[in-house]
Design an enzyme around this catalytic site. Sequence first.
Site, PDB file in Angstrom:
ATOM      1  N   VAL A  98      25.457  70.467 -83.230  1.00 41.32           N
ATOM      2  CA  VAL A  98      25.500  69.749 -84.512  1.00 41.32           C
ATOM      3  C   VAL A  98      26.926  69.378 -84.919  1.00 41.32           C
ATOM      4  O   VAL A  98      27.123  68.472 -85.715  1.00 41.32           O
ATOM      5  CB  VAL A  98      24.853  70.570 -85.650  1.00 41.32           C
ATOM      6  CG1 VAL A  98      23.350  70.588 -85.518  1.00 41.32           C
ATOM      7  CG2 VAL A  98      25.394  71.986 -85.683  1.00 41.32           C
ATOM      8  N   LYS A  99      27.911  70.126 -84.430  1.00 42.10           N
ATOM      9  CA  LYS A  99      29.342  69.886 -84.714  1.00 42.10           C
ATOM     10  C   LYS A  99      29.603  69.702 -86.205  1.00 42.10           C
ATOM     11  O   LYS A  99      30.321  68.791 -86.633  1.00 42.10           O
ATOM     12  CB  LYS A  99      29.852  68.687 -83.918  1.00 42.10           C
ATOM     13  CG  LYS A  99      29.808  68.900 -82.406  1.00 42.10           C
ATOM     14  CD  LYS A  99      30.492  67.762 -81.667  1.00 42.10           C
ATOM     15  CE  LYS A  99      30.426  67.975 -80.160  1.00 42.10           C
ATOM     16  NZ  LYS A  99      29.058  67.764 -79.634  1.00 42.10           N
TER      17      LYS A  99
END
Length: 284
Positions: A98-99
Amino acid sequence: MTSPQSFAQRFARLADERSPFCLGVDPSKDLLARWGLPDTAKGLSDFCERIVEAAGDSVAVVKPQSAFFERHGPSGLLVLQSMMYRFKDAGTLTLLDVKRGDIGTTMDAYAETVFGAGSPYEADAATFTAYLGLGALVKTIERARASGACAFLVVRSSNPEGASLQTSMGADGRTVAEVLADGLRELNEKAGPGELPAGAVMGATLPASDRGVVKRLGGALMLTPGIGAQGAGFDDLKSLFAGREAQVIPTATRSVLEAGPDVASLRAAIQRHVEPARRFRMGT
């Protein structure tokens, strides 16, 4: 209450029993079309069904890219959740790509989304970015530790656009990547032996000159995307990670998924990555 086994401990066991290979799952619009599937939540679900069937219990980690599920709205996120639970039932570690990166209660909410019993995804690991400062992620890493999970922070990515920022040098003579690596090492040392709640994303296509960053990470696990379609092979990992093979989670996505939609072909493509990943871990 007994503390859960850490991600690092569970990964070590699965890497020995299966392989350290991490399968990326990126159901892009173009890939769905190549598989002859509609660009809908139903097409996404059919895609994931074949991935789960093909992978079975042969890999240590699966890494779905959240964006390709999010683009289908709430129904796409339900498909993501279902696939992650099915892999967990197979004993496979789930790493949600998802960063995320923010501050305060916003970052806390992101962490609550991915980590911990009762969270929507109960991910075993997830990826984050530290552009707002490593300190903003300390509580996220602590939540990961308490859940037996791991927060992987982007330290040196494989995309060329990231190099100028990540290798920028500060007043103390360290690059941005080196500052992050030192910070991750310190957080892991504070967590205690075997915990390692902070991991690093280190691109597989990086040059050997980044070995200094690898050394600064200490015992942290390293997620290494870029094998296959991005140009790196398992042999390319040796110059950068020699002596630290057990810390590496070799990752490939397109070089496996392009073998679909046939399940048998996908299974064969996975095995073509599982075996060299196992040999790399053994240093052979």
